[in-house]
Scaffold this active site. Structure first.
Site, mmCIF file in Angstrom:
data_model
loop_
_atom_site.group_PDB
_atom_site.id
_atom_site.type_symbol
_atom_site.label_atom_id
_atom_site.label_comp_id
_atom_site.label_asym_id
_atom_site.label_seq_id
_atom_site.Cartn_x
_atom_site.Cartn_y
_atom_site.Cartn_z
ATOM 1 N N CYS A 312 27.604 39.160 54.506
ATOM 2 C CA CYS A 312 27.376 38.450 55.762
ATOM 3 C C CYS A 312 27.479 39.280 57.050
ATOM 4 O O CYS A 312 26.834 38.915 58.029
ATOM 5 C CB CYS A 312 28.243 37.200 55.841
ATOM 6 S SG CYS A 312 29.990 37.504 55.663
ATOM 7 N N ARG A 342 29.649 48.613 45.677
ATOM 8 C CA ARG A 342 31.054 48.946 45.907
ATOM 9 C C ARG A 342 31.459 50.045 44.953
ATOM 10 O O ARG A 342 31.128 49.977 43.763
ATOM 11 C CB ARG A 342 31.955 47.732 45.661
ATOM 12 C CG ARG A 342 31.718 46.647 46.665
ATOM 13 C CD ARG A 342 32.678 45.504 46.449
ATOM 14 N NE ARG A 342 32.399 44.463 47.418
ATOM 15 C CZ ARG A 342 33.132 43.363 47.576
ATOM 16 N NH1 ARG A 342 34.192 43.170 46.805
ATOM 17 N NH2 ARG A 342 32.806 42.473 48.484
ATOM 18 N N GLU A 344 33.818 51.025 42.687
ATOM 19 C CA GLU A 344 34.938 50.373 42.004
ATOM 20 C C GLU A 344 35.786 51.372 41.229
ATOM 21 O O GLU A 344 36.765 50.996 40.588
ATOM 22 C CB GLU A 344 34.444 49.265 41.059
ATOM 23 C CG GLU A 344 33.766 48.083 41.762
ATOM 24 C CD GLU A 344 34.769 47.091 42.363
ATOM 25 O OE1 GLU A 344 35.990 47.296 42.246
ATOM 26 O OE2 GLU A 344 34.306 46.106 42.966
ATOM 27 N N ARG A 353 32.186 43.845 36.527
ATOM 28 C CA ARG A 353 32.806 44.635 37.596
ATOM 29 C C ARG A 353 32.048 45.941 37.684
ATOM 30 O O ARG A 353 32.282 46.861 36.929
ATOM 31 C CB ARG A 353 34.300 44.867 37.352
ATOM 32 C CG ARG A 353 34.971 45.569 38.533
ATOM 33 C CD ARG A 353 36.464 45.676 38.370
ATOM 34 N NE ARG A 353 37.071 44.364 38.303
ATOM 35 C CZ ARG A 353 37.341 43.629 39.375
ATOM 36 N NH1 ARG A 353 37.098 44.076 40.571
ATOM 37 N NH2 ARG A 353 37.888 42.449 39.232
ATOM 38 N N GLU A 361 24.541 34.892 49.114
ATOM 39 C CA GLU A 361 25.570 34.686 50.129
ATOM 40 C C GLU A 361 25.156 33.496 50.982
ATOM 41 O O GLU A 361 24.066 33.459 51.540
ATOM 42 C CB GLU A 361 25.704 35.941 51.004
ATOM 43 C CG GLU A 361 26.745 35.809 52.103
ATOM 44 C CD GLU A 361 28.170 36.165 51.660
ATOM 45 O OE1 GLU A 361 28.388 36.359 50.439
ATOM 46 O OE2 GLU A 361 29.044 36.243 52.534
ATOM 47 N N ASP A 429 39.244 31.273 45.881
ATOM 48 C CA ASP A 429 38.585 31.991 44.786
ATOM 49 C C ASP A 429 38.305 31.017 43.649
ATOM 50 O O ASP A 429 39.129 30.149 43.354
ATOM 51 C CB ASP A 429 39.502 33.094 44.241
ATOM 52 C CG ASP A 429 39.435 34.373 45.057
ATOM 53 O OD1 ASP A 429 38.559 34.480 45.943
ATOM 54 O OD2 ASP A 429 40.266 35.265 44.806
ATOM 55 N N GLU A 442 37.361 36.186 38.686
ATOM 56 C CA GLU A 442 36.832 35.585 39.921
ATOM 57 C C GLU A 442 35.317 35.707 39.887
ATOM 58 O O GLU A 442 34.793 36.803 39.801
ATOM 59 C CB GLU A 442 37.389 36.315 41.152
ATOM 60 C CG GLU A 442 36.752 35.803 42.442
ATOM 61 C CD GLU A 442 36.995 36.698 43.655
ATOM 62 O OE1 GLU A 442 38.028 37.400 43.691
ATOM 63 O OE2 GLU A 442 36.139 36.674 44.553
ATOM 64 N N ASN A 445 33.535 32.862 45.631
ATOM 65 C CA ASN A 445 34.557 32.387 46.552
ATOM 66 C C ASN A 445 33.944 31.574 47.685
ATOM 67 O O ASN A 445 32.726 31.569 47.875
ATOM 68 C CB ASN A 445 35.389 33.546 47.099
ATOM 69 C CG ASN A 445 34.544 34.525 47.874
ATOM 70 O OD1 ASN A 445 33.551 34.155 48.501
ATOM 71 N ND2 ASN A 445 34.921 35.784 47.815
ATOM 72 N N CYS A 471 31.722 31.560 54.777
ATOM 73 C CA CYS A 471 30.739 32.145 53.882
ATOM 74 C C CYS A 471 31.191 31.968 52.438
ATOM 75 O O CYS A 471 32.362 31.734 52.159
ATOM 76 C CB CYS A 471 30.492 33.610 54.196
ATOM 77 S SG CYS A 471 31.900 34.683 53.934
ATOM 78 N N ARG A 478 28.792 37.816 37.744
ATOM 79 C CA ARG A 478 30.053 37.159 37.385
ATOM 80 C C ARG A 478 29.813 35.785 36.776
ATOM 81 O O ARG A 478 30.474 35.405 35.815
ATOM 82 C CB ARG A 478 30.951 37.048 38.624
ATOM 83 C CG ARG A 478 31.379 38.397 39.220
ATOM 84 C CD ARG A 478 32.670 38.894 38.625
ATOM 85 N NE ARG A 478 33.038 40.214 39.100
ATOM 86 C CZ ARG A 478 34.021 40.461 39.985
ATOM 87 N NH1 ARG A 478 34.710 39.464 40.510
ATOM 88 N NH2 ARG A 478 34.303 41.699 40.328
HETATM 89 P P1 ATP Z 1 37.732 41.301 42.757
HETATM 90 O O1 ATP Z 1 39.122 40.942 43.170
HETATM 91 O O2 ATP Z 1 37.317 40.771 41.434
HETATM 92 O O3 ATP Z 1 37.418 42.761 42.961
HETATM 93 P P2 ATP Z 1 36.828 40.740 45.353
HETATM 94 O O4 ATP Z 1 37.958 39.977 45.914
HETATM 95 O O5 ATP Z 1 36.703 42.196 45.649
HETATM 96 O O6 ATP Z 1 36.780 40.542 43.767
HETATM 97 P P3 ATP Z 1 35.030 39.534 47.132
HETATM 98 O O7 ATP Z 1 35.149 40.648 48.094
HETATM 99 O O8 ATP Z 1 35.700 38.259 47.421
HETATM 100 O O9 ATP Z 1 35.481 40.017 45.693
HETATM 101 O O10 ATP Z 1 33.471 39.337 46.820
HETATM 102 C C1 ATP Z 1 32.886 38.070 46.645
HETATM 103 C C2 ATP Z 1 32.167 37.935 45.332
HETATM 104 O O11 ATP Z 1 31.356 39.081 45.084
HETATM 105 C C3 ATP Z 1 33.075 37.857 44.118
HETATM 106 O O12 ATP Z 1 33.522 36.547 43.907
HETATM 107 C C4 ATP Z 1 32.146 38.307 43.014
HETATM 108 O O13 ATP Z 1 31.308 37.245 42.607
HETATM 109 C C5 ATP Z 1 31.290 39.341 43.692
HETATM 110 N N1 ATP Z 1 31.773 40.704 43.434
HETATM 111 C C6 ATP Z 1 32.668 41.415 44.149
HETATM 112 N N2 ATP Z 1 32.869 42.634 43.619
HETATM 113 C C7 ATP Z 1 32.057 42.696 42.526
HETATM 114 C C8 ATP Z 1 31.795 43.716 41.540
HETATM 115 N N3 ATP Z 1 32.383 44.899 41.606
HETATM 116 N N4 ATP Z 1 30.916 43.443 40.564
HETATM 117 C C9 ATP Z 1 30.286 42.256 40.502
HETATM 118 N N5 ATP Z 1 30.493 41.258 41.391
HETATM 119 C C10 ATP Z 1 31.355 41.464 42.393
HETATM 120 ZN ZN ZN Z 2 30.779 36.723 53.623
HETATM 121 MG MG MG Z 3 37.167 43.943 44.636
#
Ligand code: ATP
Ligand code: ZN
Ligand code: MG
Length: 512
Positions: A312, A342, A344, A353, A361, A429, A442, A445, A471, A478
């Site tokens: 967003c 990201r 990771e 992940r 979004e 979440d 998760e 959210n 948002c 996921r």
């Molecule tokens: P996590 O704690 O699992 O790393 P996050 O808190 O980093 O998640 P948010 O930043 O809230 O995730 O991102 C919103 C959404 O984006 C998540 O609910 C998920 O659906 C998706 N998302 C985030 N990181 C990833 C990833 N590395 N792979 C796939 N989907 C992801």
């Molecule tokens: Zn957002």
């Molecule tokens: Mg994360």
């Protein structure tokens, strides 16, 4: 923490001070100490807590001062008040302030100092000492830095670090909102393993990246269809396209610039697009079959920002500086135009992940009441989808990062101020159980972000009420991982409507 400031400065005037001017200076100093510096300080605080010119001397055109203070009319604020009154008093003698040189600036912070506290490494901090009950900082700052309130921000930063240490590894507050009943489970394996076996997905060549084959994509599209039919259309959201390359300018305003660095995919631009400048890079590859990364590093600028992290922030420049008419609120949009990235690191696992993922979004804004109402209606729709369409075993929980609680962004007492709205700021979440490892994943959210984005991007609403936004990020990988982990990969075990939406797959590839 209780701050104590000590500042020395040379105030250079446009000419030497006459005996008359020196006398005026004496009375300016006296007025500052007894009247001007006391303005704004609460009644009853002791005088050493308020800015005070402890000492001064004059040599030709230079006035040297020593200013001490506690938290009120901090030494640097006192300095600028002094400058103002000096200019008024000595203006009559045709003397103006030419320049101010800060010759010394130190701060002592008194209070509980958690063990292991590390003072930030910043160019302004020349030296520091951490002792029980006291942190001392010696700063190298210019008068401009003081006007930009650099010391105040450093103190705030240090206080944040102290709170972070006190919270330790606590991470988030976590409060269960809803947990579904158990549902039929048809699978106990890791869905990614099974998808790999069936060639639904294959590893791509970058880390945490997959090539989704036709079958996997049919599932993504079926879920998108459900989101469109059950959530986006009934709640009146309209599609937009948000950029996926995010410059620092956006993350500075969204607040991500405070700490997103370990997870960014950075983006750089060539220093020039002159083919001659780049020829040696291509030549090196032609001869060795290797890409000369170090050579490339010398030939690029930036980074100018990074790839989309949260979807967003990139939307907000669309509204930047605008006031929105009441009758377009609550404004409701969504984006599904591209990937999020990201880093990771070691956390990558399966399709769920990853470093490159796909998300819808949903974003909305309006008054606090409107913003909360949309979040509640989204929650109702999601509940219907997970209960009646996907038949998932899921739960949802309110999570509050400790730093938000600390910044006063979230009212953890639950009273939420006069209207009670503040208590609703934060993230919910949505998690699904993965039977193969008994972990909750998760998968999406819903966040109520308060006025964070409208304030960051200077967006107002016609009525003059506070502007809030929310948002919701729906992660397709996921959703897929959660659904397949519980229901397996065989369509005959899926809820009928999902099986129908996904449909039968033509064989596109046959591997020999
Ligand atoms: P996590 O704690 O699992 O790393 P996050 O808190 O980093 O998640 P948010 O930043 O809230 O995730 O991102 C919103 C959404 O984006 C998540 O609910 C998920 O659906 C998706 N998302 C985030 N990181 C990833 C990833 N590395 N792979 C796939 N989907 C992801
Ligand atoms: Zn957002
Ligand atoms: Mg994360």
């Amino acid at each position: 923490m209780q701050p104590r400031f000590r500042l020395t400065a040379d105030i250079v005037m446009s000419g030497a001070l006459s005996p008359d001017a020196v006398e005026s200076l004496a009375s300016v100093v006296n007025d500052c100490n007894t009247v001007h510096f006391r303005k704004g300080a609460p009644k009853g605080v002791s005088s050493e807590e308020i800015g005070f010119i402890k000492d001064y001397s004059v040599k030709e055109n230079t006035i040297s001062v020593l200013i001490l203070s506690g938290p009120y009319t901090r030494a640097h604020d006192a300095l600028f008040r002094l400058r103002k009154h000096l200019a008024q008093a000595l203006g009559k003698a045709r003397l103006g302030v030419r320049n101010i040189t800060i010759t010394g600036f130190s701060v002592q912070l008194l209070g509980d100092v958690p063990e292991g506290l590390v003072v930030p490494r910043l160019p302004f901090i020349a030296g520091s000492r951490v002792e029980p009950g006291c942190v001392t900082l010696d700063m190298t700052v210019s008068a401009v830095d003081l006007e930009n309130r650099i010391p105040d921000r450093i103190i705030r930063l240090l206080e944040e670090k102290i709170v972070a240490r006190q919270y330790g590894g606590k991470g988030e507050h976590w409060d269960l909102v809803f947990e579904s009943a158990s549902k039929p489970r048809h699978f106990s394996g890791d869905p990614t393993e099974e998808m790999l076996k069936r060639n639904w997905v294959r590893h791509a060549l970058s880390r945490g990246q997959w090539i989704h084959g036709p079958q996997s994509v049919r599932i993504f599209r079926a879920f998108e269809q459900i989101v469109m039919d059950e959530i986006i259309r009934p709640l009146g959201f309209t599609e937009m396209i948000f950029p996926k390359l995010v410059p620092w300018e956006v993350w500075k305003k969204s607040g991500h610039a405070k700490g997103v660095y370990p997870e960014i995919y950075y983006v750089c631009t060539p220093k020039t697009r002159d083919p001659g400048y780049w020829e040696e890079v291509g030549d090196y590859f032609k001869v060795t079959g290797e890409v000369p990364v170090d050579l490339i590093r010398e030939k690029i600028d930036g980074p100018i920002g990074g790839l989309c992290y949260a979807q967003c922030p990139s939307f907000w420049p669309f509204l930047q500086g605008e006031t929105l008419a009441n009758d377009c609120l609550p404004a409701r949009v969504f984006d599904r135009s591209g990937t999020s990235h990201r880093y990771e690191s070691g956390g990558i696992h399966g399709i769920e992940r990853v470093d490159e993922f796909h998300r819808i979004e949903i974003l909305w804004l309006g008054t606090p009441e409107q913003t909360i109402d949309i979040a509640d209606r989204l929650h109702e729709k999601y509940t219907r989808v997970f209960e009646e369409i996907l038949e998932l075993e899921w739960r949802c929980a309110r999570v509050t990062p400790w730093f938000m609680a600390q910044e006063g962004l979230v009212d953890t007492t639950g009273t939420g101020g006069e209207c009670g709205c503040g208590a609703r700021i934060g993230t919910t979440d949505y998690e699904a159980i993965l039977p193969y490892n008994d972990n909750w994943l998760e998968f999406q959210n819903v966040s109520i972000n308060g006025d964070k984005y409208p304030t960051g991007f200077n967006v107002k609403i016609q009525s003059g009420e506070a502007c809030w936004s929310g948002c919701s990020g729906i992660g397709l990988e996921r959703w897929t991982a959660a659904f397949l982990a519980q229901k397996g990969l065989d369509g005959e075990n899926w809820p009928e409507s999902v099986a129908n939406l996904v449909g039968e797959q033509n064989e596109v590839f046959r591997f020999l």
